[in-house]
Design an enzyme around this catalytic site. Structure first.
Site, PDB file in Angstrom:
ATOM      1  NE  ARG A  26      30.463  66.463  59.591  1.00  0.00           N
ATOM      2  CZ  ARG A  26      29.181  66.696  59.377  1.00  0.00           C
ATOM      3  NH1 ARG A  26      28.523  66.053  58.443  1.00  0.00           N
ATOM      4  NH2 ARG A  26      28.521  67.562  60.109  1.00  0.00           N
ATOM      5  CG  ASN A  53      29.797  63.555  61.724  1.00  0.00           C
ATOM      6  OD1 ASN A  53      31.006  63.689  61.859  1.00  0.00           O
ATOM      7  ND2 ASN A  53      28.938  64.518  62.025  1.00  0.00           N
TER       8      ASN A  53
END
Length: 97
Positions: free
Chosen positions: A26, A44
């Site tokens: 990320r 996620n």
């Protein structure tokens, strides 16, 4: 006759599978999106995948998708699924939870 051509903005909804959580995917996506000038978000997924939306110029969005196929150094990508959607006018790029 049109003079000049507007840049085509596109939106890609992307799901990345493999070893993609716990490998700074990320954070790396945020950095990469900023470098490419792409808006959207990344998070996620509860299924172990990473989900992202990239919105911007077609070439930049395609470059982000290509980047997702390799990801950050510790990631091991097994699949990248892409769904093209109508742009929604995203601004900035963020990690969603």
């Amino acid at each position: 006759m049109m003079t000049g051509q507007a840049k085509e903005n596109v939106r890609a909804h992307v799901w990345i599978s493999g070893r993609v959580q716990g490998v700074f995917f990320r954070a790396s996506t945020v950095d990469e999106a900023a470098a490419m000038g792409v808006a959207g978000w990344v998070r996620n997924g509860s299924d172990g995948r990473v989900e992202a939306v990239f919105e911007g110029e077609k070439s930049a969005v395609e470059a982000m998708i290509a980047w997702c196929r390799k990801g950050p150094p510790a990631a091991r990508i097994t699949a990248v699924e892409v769904t093209w959607e109508k742009p929604k006018g995203e601004h900035g790029f963020e990690v969603r939870h």
